[in-house]
Write an enzyme that holds these catalytic residues in place. Structure first.
Site, PDB file in Angstrom:
ATOM      1  N   LYS A  63       0.767  -0.968   0.106  1.00 34.29           N
ATOM      2  CA  LYS A  63      -0.056   0.069   0.069  1.00 34.29           C
ATOM      3  C   LYS A  63       0.786   1.142   0.207  1.00 34.29           C
ATOM      4  O   LYS A  63       0.489   2.299  -0.633  1.00 34.29           O
ATOM      5  CB  LYS A  63      -0.781   0.167   1.160  1.00 34.29           C
ATOM      6  CG  LYS A  63      -2.104  -1.027   1.177  1.00 34.29           C
ATOM      7  CD  LYS A  63      -2.774  -1.180   2.517  1.00 34.29           C
ATOM      8  CE  LYS A  63      -3.664  -2.284   2.345  1.00 34.29           C
ATOM      9  NZ  LYS A  63      -4.855  -2.026   3.452  1.00 34.29           N
ATOM     10  N   ASP A 109      -9.869   2.077   2.643  1.00 32.85           N
ATOM     11  CA  ASP A 109      -9.769   1.371   3.965  1.00 32.85           C
ATOM     12  C   ASP A 109     -10.665   2.205   5.023  1.00 32.85           C
ATOM     13  O   ASP A 109     -11.247   1.430   5.883  1.00 32.85           O
ATOM     14  CB  ASP A 109      -8.400   1.186   4.598  1.00 32.85           C
ATOM     15  CG  ASP A 109      -7.599  -0.149   3.724  1.00 32.85           C
ATOM     16  OD1 ASP A 109      -8.591  -0.943   3.378  1.00 32.85           O
ATOM     17  OD2 ASP A 109      -6.579  -0.186   3.774  1.00 32.85           O
TER      18      ASP A 109
HETATM   19  P1  NAP Z   1       1.750  -2.997  10.490  1.00 29.52           P
HETATM   20  O1  NAP Z   1       1.952  -1.694   9.465  1.00 29.52           O
HETATM   21  O2  NAP Z   1       2.720  -4.230  10.348  1.00 29.52           O
HETATM   22  O3  NAP Z   1       1.559  -2.824  11.916  1.00 29.52           O
HETATM   23  C1  NAP Z   1       1.373  -3.663  12.861  1.00 29.52           C
HETATM   24  C2  NAP Z   1       1.087  -3.045  14.039  1.00 29.52           C
HETATM   25  O4  NAP Z   1       0.798  -4.193  15.223  1.00 29.52           O
HETATM   26  C3  NAP Z   1       2.213  -2.291  14.776  1.00 29.52           C
HETATM   27  O5  NAP Z   1       1.374  -1.137  15.616  1.00 29.52           O
HETATM   28  C4  NAP Z   1       2.860  -3.124  15.900  1.00 29.52           C
HETATM   29  O6  NAP Z   1       3.378  -2.514  17.033  1.00 29.52           O
HETATM   30  C5  NAP Z   1       1.727  -3.682  16.188  1.00 29.52           C
HETATM   31  N1  NAP Z   1       1.855  -5.154  16.817  1.00 29.52           N
HETATM   32  C6  NAP Z   1       2.472  -6.322  16.073  1.00 29.52           C
HETATM   33  N2  NAP Z   1       2.377  -7.482  16.815  1.00 29.52           N
HETATM   34  C7  NAP Z   1       1.979  -6.976  17.933  1.00 29.52           C
HETATM   35  C8  NAP Z   1       1.972  -7.664  19.150  1.00 29.52           C
HETATM   36  N3  NAP Z   1       2.349  -8.997  19.461  1.00 29.52           N
HETATM   37  N4  NAP Z   1       1.622  -6.927  20.447  1.00 29.52           N
HETATM   38  C9  NAP Z   1       1.328  -5.692  20.147  1.00 29.52           C
HETATM   39  N5  NAP Z   1       1.329  -4.948  19.064  1.00 29.52           N
HETATM   40  C10 NAP Z   1       1.800  -5.735  18.158  1.00 29.52           C
HETATM   41  O7  NAP Z   1       0.455  -3.735   9.978  1.00 29.52           O
HETATM   42  P2  NAP Z   1      -1.012  -3.022   9.371  1.00 29.52           P
HETATM   43  O8  NAP Z   1      -0.785  -3.112   7.944  1.00 29.52           O
HETATM   44  O9  NAP Z   1      -1.109  -1.738  10.104  1.00 29.52           O
HETATM   45  O10 NAP Z   1      -2.097  -4.044   9.840  1.00 29.52           O
HETATM   46  C11 NAP Z   1      -2.466  -4.241  11.071  1.00 29.52           C
HETATM   47  C12 NAP Z   1      -3.602  -5.483  11.468  1.00 29.52           C
HETATM   48  O11 NAP Z   1      -4.634  -4.727  10.718  1.00 29.52           O
HETATM   49  C13 NAP Z   1      -3.326  -6.436  10.487  1.00 29.52           C
HETATM   50  O12 NAP Z   1      -3.769  -7.427  11.350  1.00 29.52           O
HETATM   51  C14 NAP Z   1      -4.385  -6.581   9.380  1.00 29.52           C
HETATM   52  O13 NAP Z   1      -4.627  -7.891   8.954  1.00 29.52           O
HETATM   53  C15 NAP Z   1      -5.327  -5.773   9.940  1.00 29.52           C
HETATM   54  N6  NAP Z   1      -6.162  -5.022   8.680  1.00 29.52           N
HETATM   55  C16 NAP Z   1      -7.523  -5.220   8.348  1.00 29.52           C
HETATM   56  C17 NAP Z   1      -8.097  -4.673   7.511  1.00 29.52           C
HETATM   57  C18 NAP Z   1      -9.402  -5.245   7.066  1.00 29.52           C
HETATM   58  O14 NAP Z   1     -10.030  -4.895   5.927  1.00 29.52           O
HETATM   59  N7  NAP Z   1     -10.266  -5.802   7.870  1.00 29.52           N
HETATM   60  C19 NAP Z   1      -7.267  -3.706   6.660  1.00 29.52           C
HETATM   61  C20 NAP Z   1      -6.270  -3.432   6.918  1.00 29.52           C
HETATM   62  C21 NAP Z   1      -5.449  -3.990   7.807  1.00 29.52           C
HETATM   63  P3  NAP Z   1       4.988  -2.071  16.982  1.00 29.52           P
HETATM   64  O15 NAP Z   1       5.130  -0.849  16.380  1.00 29.52           O
HETATM   65  O16 NAP Z   1       5.251  -2.493  18.381  1.00 29.52           O
HETATM   66  O17 NAP Z   1       5.856  -3.053  16.132  1.00 29.52           O
END
Ligand code: NAP
Length: 303
Positions: free
Chosen positions: A90, A126
């Site tokens: 993205k 989104d």
């Molecule tokens: P990302 O950029 O990799 O960010 C991950 C986030 O999760 C960061 O804030 C990270 O914290 C935190 N994190 C990861 N593992 C963790 C843990 N074990 N405990 C606490 N915090 C943790 O990922 P993203 O693209 O933002 O996506 C995040 C989530 O949203 C994913 O699960 C994705 O599937 C979901 N999502 C869903 C949709 C939908 O349409 N439903 C759309 C977009 C995303 P740190 O900064 O500490 O690493």
């Protein structure tokens, strides 16, 4: 001929023979995406009343991030009309488009591309999907609400921008890594326009957190069975609802805890459906049959 269920790669474009209108989702990995099922169901529904859509098809491509710019050029050369982008594309794709809509501009990321004569035009649907999912599943409006956002990655950035654009009352953001939280707080400053934005440690929620807030989980904590919940809801004032962007698994530990405390809760499937519906509208110019998408999404999850 490529089937809509196959996982394709850019090499499949060498002998591309599909003559209809092609759409696709690009990701890495992409095997588990339910977007093809959702979009092909919606296209089938559109085709029932409009024969133009009889030859539209939505494919999936596994594209590693280093191949994305080349892939976008190739797909446009092969006359693909529209693309969805998922992890990890993205933000990379934001630099490959000729124009973006205001939502994508503010977030710095695109999840939907439309082919134009000049190049790819980018959108971000989104935030719309999130706000619509929260309204549909929890009966709550982000506008005027106190919002507690968990996470500081790409999804949290989009959610934060959407909440501020919709004029939430206050925004509280918690993240495991302080440095990433600080970057997000800084990024959101220009969008805040007078709305108070606070950061906090997810393990030490401050005493002045508001009650009746909407809690949104935008962390990936919960994707794996072994993940602990990103926060302990028992340490929070009672929220109006908990929305977890994760939809697979359908009940994360966070949602199980919300359930046990009697807090209304929902997973991110409706967000996925509504961001997809808005994307399809960008490609067709028509309202999307959301119900067909929802049925297909639920069936794909059940299988
Ligand atoms: P990302 O950029 O990799 O960010 C991950 C986030 O999760 C960061 O804030 C990270 O914290 C935190 N994190 C990861 N593992 C963790 C843990 N074990 N405990 C606490 N915090 C943790 O990922 P993203 O693209 O933002 O996506 C995040 C989530 O949203 C994913 O699960 C994705 O599937 C979901 N999502 C869903 C949709 C939908 O349409 N439903 C759309 C977009 C995303 P740190 O900064 O500490 O690493």
């Amino acid at each position: 001929m490529a089937s809509a269920d196959s996982v394709l790669t850019l090499a499949d474009l060498d002998a591309w023979s599909f003559t209809g209108t092609a759409l696709a989702v690009l990701g890495h990995p992409i095997k588990h995406s339910i977007s093809p099922a959702m979009h092909n169901a919606a296209l089938g529904e559109l085709a029932r009343s409009d024969s133009r859509f009889g030859n539209w098809k939505y494919f999936r491509f596994d594209v590693p991030p280093e191949d994305l710019p080349r892939g976008l050029d190739l797909l446009r050369a092969k006359n693909f009309r529209g693309l969805n982008l998922t992890i990890p594309h993205k933000i990379i794709a934001f630099d490959c488009v000729v124009a973006v809509d205001p939502a994508a501009q503010r977030i710095g990321a695109v999840n939907t591309l439309l082919a134009t004569d000049q190049g790819w035009q980018g959108f971000n649907t989104d935030g719309y999907g999130l706000a619509t999912g929260i309204r549909e599943d929890l009966g709550l409006e982000v506008a005027g609400a106190d919002v507690i956002l968990l996470g500081a990655g790409g999804a949290a950035r989009g959610a934060g921008v959407e909440c501020l654009q919709r004029r939430c009352r206050s925004l509280w953001i918690a993240n495991r890594t302080v440095a990433n939280l600080d970057v997000l707080l800084k990024t959101l400053q220009p969008v805040a326009a007078g709305i108070a934005v606070h950061g906090f440690d997810p393990q030490l929620p401050p005493d002045d957190l508001p009650a009746n807030a909407i809690i949104i989980n935008a962390t990936s904590a919960g994707l794996r069975d072994t993940d602990a919940a990103p926060v302990n809801l028992a340490q929070f004032p009672r929220p109006a609802g908990v929305f977890d962007m994760i939809y697979n698994p359908p009940k994360t530990k966070l949602l199980v805890q919300a359930e046990s405390l009697g807090i209304p809760n929902a997973n991110g499937l409706s967000m996925l459906i509504h961001q997809g519906a808005r994307a399809l509208t960008h490609w067709t110019g028509l309202p999307t049959p959301v119900e067909a998408m929802r049925i297909a999404a639920r069936a794909a999850m059940a299988s």
